[in-house]
Motif scaffolding. Structure first.
Motif, PDB file in Angstrom:
ATOM      1  N   ALA A 506      -0.216  13.537  -3.393  1.00 22.13           N
ATOM      2  CA  ALA A 506       0.720  12.809  -4.257  1.00 22.13           C
ATOM      3  C   ALA A 506       0.226  12.803  -5.700  1.00 22.13           C
ATOM      4  O   ALA A 506       1.015  12.942  -6.648  1.00 22.13           O
ATOM      5  CB  ALA A 506       0.905  11.385  -3.744  1.00 22.13           C
ATOM      6  N   LYS A 510       1.979  14.511  -9.080  1.00 20.68           N
ATOM      7  CA  LYS A 510       2.170  13.727 -10.302  1.00 20.68           C
ATOM      8  C   LYS A 510       1.571  14.449 -11.501  1.00 20.68           C
ATOM      9  O   LYS A 510       2.190  14.537 -12.565  1.00 20.68           O
ATOM     10  CB  LYS A 510       1.531  12.355 -10.127  1.00 20.68           C
ATOM     11  N   ASP A 526       8.626  13.170  -7.488  1.00 21.72           N
ATOM     12  CA  ASP A 526       7.499  12.659  -6.696  1.00 21.72           C
ATOM     13  C   ASP A 526       7.834  12.521  -5.216  1.00 21.72           C
ATOM     14  O   ASP A 526       7.170  13.089  -4.356  1.00 21.72           O
ATOM     15  CB  ASP A 526       7.029  11.317  -7.255  1.00 21.72           C
ATOM     16  N   TYR A 530       7.155  15.591  -2.318  1.00 20.84           N
ATOM     17  CA  TYR A 530       6.188  15.223  -1.273  1.00 20.84           C
ATOM     18  C   TYR A 530       6.835  15.343   0.112  1.00 20.84           C
ATOM     19  O   TYR A 530       6.242  15.885   1.042  1.00 20.84           O
ATOM     20  CB  TYR A 530       5.668  13.796  -1.484  1.00 20.84           C
TER      21      TYR A 530
END
Length: 694
Positions: A506, A510, A526, A530
């Motif tokens: 994650a 970012k 995001d 993911y």
């Protein structure tokens, strides 16, 4: 009823070589399906498919000239609509029977049975079996329509279309020609053999004589697999005589098999001076352009010899060998020229030119891309304890070879040539290796980068693609993935998982998104990116034979440390073998369902509000095992942690046997929910244990 062997052959102009095996198998499967669906061929009967550069064919054993009659049952209509109260046919039934050609007198033989919630009438009739002579042409035509062909062509004055012009159609059932027309061609028993070595048109006496006749009179090995094995045997034998090896050759072998009908292997050579060029360039030139098989010494170093798979067998092959040697020299000369010119121009001077090359109209230039990759690669290198300056240098040089003459001619050499050119201008080996390896893995099973600089750059490259295209809404859908984002995602996952690398996915996503200038990415990535990668991970783990329930349990917690996923899977699998596992999983499922209804913050349980002995026992059991379990979690000893938690089973079982969770007193109820929430939080740090419950 006995059958005979059926032969179907379509003779054409040269078929697309890379697609030939698929075309041959699909053609055969289509015909088999058509024959079996009509009861003309046994379900488990023998068949063989054939494919050469100019033909698709199949032989099927025990094909009947006429299929057996079959009973066919069809629903007519609901009884309430078909019959009056006294059982007489209604006008609606009479009209329907007339339309279907069923006599009204047959109503007495209709079967009455339930169809869902209503009773209906069913009529069974005997249908004559299909006749081969009547249906074979249609079966072949249907098989051709279903072939995986992206584009077709038209030839001559007719309306027929196919991937290549078709010239002859052979349909033989035993010794008899089956009349039929496909692609405007009337069937017969005549085919053609080798373009030069055959004696001309060849009559096939019987379907069983097809292969031996082509071998003897046509100088053609029609069976694709046999022809491939024949070529491979000759290649290996000749390489042995040359005290050499073949390297990787499977893909080229398939393509060459689709280019020849009568393979014969000869040895050619080129001047040793060309070996000064990086061998990857020479190998690609010989394999891709000329379909030659390069030879290597025992250490994998290229020799100045190669193997030619010719479509001609001659007593004196000197003209073939000389001709091929004459053809390959200009190709090798071009490769040498490109390499020498690229070395003179250098790699670093090309970096500034990347700014004028568009990467994507919404994502900027290649120069913008390498700047972003540099930012992310430096960050990852730092996390891995590698030199950030070296990561920066490798990132800035990583795409410069795209502007070289060699990569312009051979795009497959991107990265590979970057390594050579970087070394030529004095780059450190670790930087040069990273330039080559940052494209890895290129395909399933490919090797991964073997240095932290290479891993950092490979991750930065793939994450930039993923973040960029997700950020402008270019998300893969169905089979469409024009930017290779699924491959990029799998590459990231493999590098993290197989490294293993202690990086947070994650956080990487970012960082990749933050590397873009403000306003470039118009979609929040995001969560969606993911989830996309998590789904790729789920599929990968299932394909690796991990149990589905175990995979779902671990991934339900949405882990971001991908390197810890496999250890967690192994821990959960070991937990499942414990005698306490099933009961704890069931209890956990019950806890999850109870907590879903609770809502709000539950806080910590208060010992002063514990009333029943069973809830006190559970509270103290949790207090006792929690420190050890948390210690195991922190040390990533997940199997030991779950074994410790398995010791809670007795207390958990007693709690549910003796305690009413949803007590009337609000404080007591809230405290019991808090106790269960504490238990769930402790037990579900490795996986959602409730998902292991049946």
């Amino acid at each position: 009823m006995t059958g005979a062997t059926l032969l179907v052959e379509l003779f054409t102009e040269e078929l697309p070589p890379k697609a030939l095996p698929k075309l041959g198998q699909a053609f055969a499967n289509g015909i088999l399906t058509g024959l079996r669906s009509r009861g003309l061929a046994p379900a488990a009967g023998t068949s063989r498919w054939f494919a050469t550069p100019r033909r698709l064919a199949i032989t099927v054993a025990d094909v009947l000239s006429e299929g057996a009659a079959q009973d066919v049952t069809e629903k007519i209509m609901p009884v309430s609509v078909a019959l009056t109260a006294d059982g007489q046919p209604t006008p609606a039934l009479s009209k329907k029977l007339e339309a279907r050609g069923i006599p009204l007198s047959a109503v007495a033989s209709f079967e009455r049975r339930m169809d869902g919630k209503a009773e209906a009438l069913f009529y069974t009739s005997t249908v004559a079996g299909a006749k081969l002579v009547e249906v074979l042409g249609g079966i072949v035509q249907d098989a051709l329509k279903q072939l995986p062909i992206p584009k077709v062509m038209r030839w001559g004055d007719g309306d027929a279309t196919f991937v290549r012009p078709a010239h002859k159609l052979t349909l033989l059932h035993g010794a008899e020609v089956v009349p039929g027309s496909v692609l405007d061609i009337q069937s017969g028993r005549t085919t053609r053999g080798h373009r030069f070595m055959s004696r001309g048109d060849i009559d096939i006496a019987t379907a069983d004589a097809y292969e031996p006749t082509l071998l003897a009179e046509g100088k053609v090995i029609p069976d694709f697999a046999e022809r491939r094995a024949n070529i491979e045997k000759q290649l290996v034998s000749e390489a042995g005589r040359q005290n050499a090896t073949l390297g990787e050759y499977a893909d080229l072998l398939d393509e060459v098999t689709a280019l020849v009908e009568h393979p014969t292997v000869y040895v050619g050579e080129f001047e040793a001076e060309f070996l000064a060029v990086p061998q990857e360039c020479l190998i690609l030139t010989m394999r891709a352009n000329q379909k030659y098989f390069p030879l290597f010494d025992t250490e994998g170093k290229l020799l100045n010899r190669f193997l030619i798979v010719s479509n001609m067998e001659l007593a004196d092959p000197s003209n073939i060998i000389t001709g091929n040697q004459r053809v390959v020299r200009p190709r090798l000369s071009d490769a040498r020229f490109f390499f020498e010119q690229d070395i003179k121009a250098g790699l670093t001077p090309r970096v500034v030119k990347l700014g004028s090359v568009v990467y994507h109209n919404k994502l900027g230039s290649l120069g913008d891309r390498v700047e972003r990759m540099s930012t992310v690669a430096r960050r990852i290198a730092g996390l891995l304890g590698a030199d950030e300056n070296l990561a920066n240098r490798a990132a800035l040089l990583s795409k410069a070879d795209l502007l070289t003459d060699m990569v312009g001619e051979f795009p497959e050499l991107q990265g590979t040539m970057g390594r050579y050119y970087a070394l030529a201008e004095g780059a450190l080996p670790v930087v040069a290796e990273a330039i080559e390896q940052h494209y890895r893995p290129r395909f399933a099973g490919d090797a991964l980068p073997d240095s932290n600089i290479g891993r950092a750059l490979a991750l930065a490259d793939k994450l930039d693609s993923l973040a960029g295209f997700f950020g402008i809404g270019q998300i893969p859908t169905g089979d469409k993935d024009p930017f290779g984002l699924r491959r990029a995602a799998l590459g990231v996952l493999r590098i993290l998982m197989e490294g293993p690398l202690p990086l947070d996915l994650a956080e990487l996503i970012k960082r990749a998104a933050e590397a873009f200038n403000p306003g470039v990415l118009t979609v929040d990535i995001d969560g969606p990116l993911y989830d996309f990668m998590l789904e790729r991970l789920r599929n990968t783990l299932r394909e690796a034979a991990h149990a589905q329930d175990v995979v779902d349990a671990v991934l339900a917690l949405k882990p971001t440390r991908i390197d810890l996923v496999v250890p967690k899977l192994e821990a959960v699998l070991a937990f499942q073998q414990l005698p306490e596992a099933a009961a704890l999983a069931a209890a956990n499922k019950r806890i999850v369902n109870i907590l879903k209804k609770a809502g709000g913050e539950l806080g910590e349980p208060d010992v002063a509000l514990l009333v029943e002995e069973a809830e006190k026992a559970l509270f103290h059991a949790i207090i006792e095992v929690a420190p050890l379990a948390r210690s195991h979690f922190q040390n990533e000893a997940y199997t030991d942690a779950l074994r410790v938690l398995a010791g809670l089973r007795t207390a958990v079982d007693r709690f549910f046997d003796e305690v009413m969770v949803m007590a009337e007193e609000p404080l007591v109820r809230q405290n019991r929910l808090a106790l269960l929430n504490q238990l769930a939080g402790l037990m579900n740090q490795v996986a959602d244990i409730s998902r292991l419950s049946a």
